[in-house]
Structure formats: structure tokens, C-alpha cells
Design a protein around this motif. Sequence first.
Motif, mmCIF file in Angstrom:
data_model
loop_
_atom_site.group_PDB
_atom_site.id
_atom_site.type_symbol
_atom_site.label_atom_id
_atom_site.label_comp_id
_atom_site.label_asym_id
_atom_site.label_seq_id
_atom_site.Cartn_x
_atom_site.Cartn_y
_atom_site.Cartn_z
ATOM 1 N N ALA A 201 113.770 74.634 29.108
ATOM 2 C CA ALA A 201 113.872 73.802 27.907
ATOM 3 C C ALA A 201 112.539 73.143 27.558
ATOM 4 N N SER A 202 111.746 72.822 28.571
ATOM 5 C CA SER A 202 110.454 72.184 28.297
ATOM 6 C C SER A 202 109.521 73.111 27.526
ATOM 7 N N ARG A 203 109.711 74.445 27.657
ATOM 8 C CA ARG A 203 108.887 75.407 26.922
ATOM 9 C C ARG A 203 109.170 75.354 25.418
ATOM 10 N N LEU A 204 110.250 74.692 25.014
ATOM 11 C CA LEU A 204 110.657 74.694 23.601
ATOM 12 C C LEU A 204 110.046 73.542 22.815
ATOM 13 N N GLU A 206 107.109 72.702 21.726
ATOM 14 C CA GLU A 206 106.166 72.984 20.640
ATOM 15 C C GLU A 206 106.531 74.263 19.884
ATOM 16 N N THR A 207 107.739 74.762 20.119
ATOM 17 C CA THR A 207 108.143 76.017 19.471
ATOM 18 C C THR A 207 108.401 75.795 17.984
ATOM 19 N N PRO A 208 107.869 76.641 17.112
ATOM 20 C CA PRO A 208 108.115 76.501 15.665
ATOM 21 C C PRO A 208 109.604 76.610 15.354
#
Length: 368
Positions: A201-204, A206-208
Motif C-alpha cells: 500500500a505504501s507504493r501507492l 505517489e501513484t497517479p
Amino acid sequence: MNPTHLTGPILVLGSGLLGASIGLGLRAHGIDVVVSDPSPSAQAVAVDIGAGRALDAAQDLSPELVVVAAPPDVTASVVAGALQRYPSAVVVDIASVKVAVATELAEILGPDRQGMLERYVGTHPMAGREKSGPVAALGELFNSMPWVLCPSDVSSKHAVKVAHALAIDLNAVVFRFTPDEHDAAVALVSHLPQVMSSLVASRLQETPPHALSLAGNGLRDVTRIAASDPALWVQILGANAPKLLEIMQDVRADLDRLINTLRAPTAPGARLDLAQLMAEGNAGQTRIPGKHGGPAQQYTWLTVLVDDKPGQIARLLTEIGHIGVNVEDLRMDHSAGLQVGMVEISVLPSKRARLVEDLTERGWKVIL
């Protein structure tokens, strides 16, 4: 016959999600429950929702059982206080780590008070929600959920019997582990999933948004528990760090292996290694106990399109019931940009063809 085994009064120290849920569950059986919490507002909410009556400091309470539902970092001190204040009561805690609590408790009591440990049993109900606090409490929270008893070598038979009765009265399924066995098990089946979910979830962050619009149930399933309370998990992970660290080091080795393979995905043996990694995941997943805790069983899935309006899912499930097929599992997704829901139904493989045929005849759109 009275379905309960406890007679009360039961004192619950801590009126968060689990403490308040225990109170609600016991009160449903007519058991006298007294709740206490360092936070007056949390205690007031627990009383207002019917989890018990407030503890009166002036009252001479003699509880049958004291349930310590405090955060893990203060559990041992609260247990020690309860053992000293209520000399005839059995005391249990419901913290999600057991070795650290037991070790700290023995240190707090010291050698002169070790006899008190006969009245103490460490326990852990394997139930919860992403939401926290008494407003999220449910009397049915523990129904059919595992409740682990971790008595020490000196826990009396009476204390273990009372701890067992608490779990049974809340309709839980009782398991018995040593504290060390418990911490090793939850590190794998509870703490590791939480960490991995949070990392994904932390990878999300800065996700556009346009990329996230493609997300389906896979991402939602993996990240669901990432919404859990950070403050609580800081305590849990810290208290069980040695057990979790062993597993995380093995996970790191698997990740290193995968990273090395993906650096040259067309190299000789690379595809075989990727297939083997996925197969190892398949093998592990099939070992998870199936429905009602029984042996794992393979089910098949089918997807039914439903209009995104009130009553459609209920109508679908009613018609499946009329067809005579049991739904083993259910999950739902939505079609991006369309007012259509996609209900995924899990059934026994032997029932799939009949269900598809009968639902199609009744006008449902089934995706094979």
C-alpha cells in the motif's frame, strides 16, 4: 440449559474494539459486565452501547474474571495490578503477543508474588476489524473465530477452565498453544501479512489517479489490512520482533531471488524459476484451512453482472438459494465507468455448470 459457563461479574479493563465487543457478547448472555477504561469518553461510549456498566471506584467489586484488554505495551502492568487488587479473580489478557507480556509480568511481580501467576492465563482472540474503538464493537465479533489459550506452567486448572469458558461463551473456537508457539504462529499468519500489506500500500502514495482507476479486487484484497491502526501495530511488531525477523529474512531471500531472475527474464532457466516461485505460492495457499476451519478445498469461481442499484445482490443470492447451490464465498467489484456490479461467487466445482445454466435461464448475465 444456560448456554453460558461464566456467572459474573466480569470486569473488562479496556473498552476499545475488543474489550467492548467482549462486553457486548457476554451481556447478550445476561452476564453482569463491568467496564473500565483510562479514557472517560471511551468508557462512556462502551457503557452507552450496552457493553457493561461503569466501574465504580467506591464499589467493593469481587469479579469472577478480569479481562485485560489494554494495549500490548501496558498489558503486563495492568495484569499485575488486577492480580493484586482482585485476589480471588482469574485474570486473562487478550494481547496479540504472549512471550513479551509473560516475561514482563514475571519481572513486575517479582519472586515474592509469583504465586499470583496461578490465577493468570494469557489468551489471544484472533478477531478484529480495521476500525477501532468501542463504536466499532460487535457482540458477534468472535463467532467461530480462533481464540488461543496460552497458559503458563503454573496456571491453575481452574484459571484455564475460566479462560476457556470465556472463549466458549463468546462462541469462539478454542486452541491451546505455548506462548512461544503462539508468537511464532502469529508472526507468520498475522504479523507478516500486515507488514506485506502495508509495504504494498505504501507504493501507492505517489501513484497517479488514472493508474489507480485500473485497480481491481486483487489490489484491494492485498491492501485491505493496510488500513489498520499504526499505533497498535508499532507495539505488536516491536513486541514480536524476534519471531517476525526470522520470517522477514526468509522473505528477503525470496525477493532477492526474484529480483535476480527478473534482471534477465529471458535467460536460460529464468522462466522455470518464475514458474517455480508461483507454484510454491500455490502450494502454500492450498494449506490454509478451508471453510469452518476444515481441510482446504478447491472451489471454482464464476462472475455474475448485476445492476448497481438496491436489492440486486439480495435477489441474486435468493435465486441461488432457490436453485439449491450453496455459496462458499463471495466478493464484489465494480465495472470502471459503468453502473454495473460484478459479483464473484465461489461454489463447489460439481455445482458450477448447473448454477451457470440456471442463472442464465433466469436472465442473469454470467461471465465464464
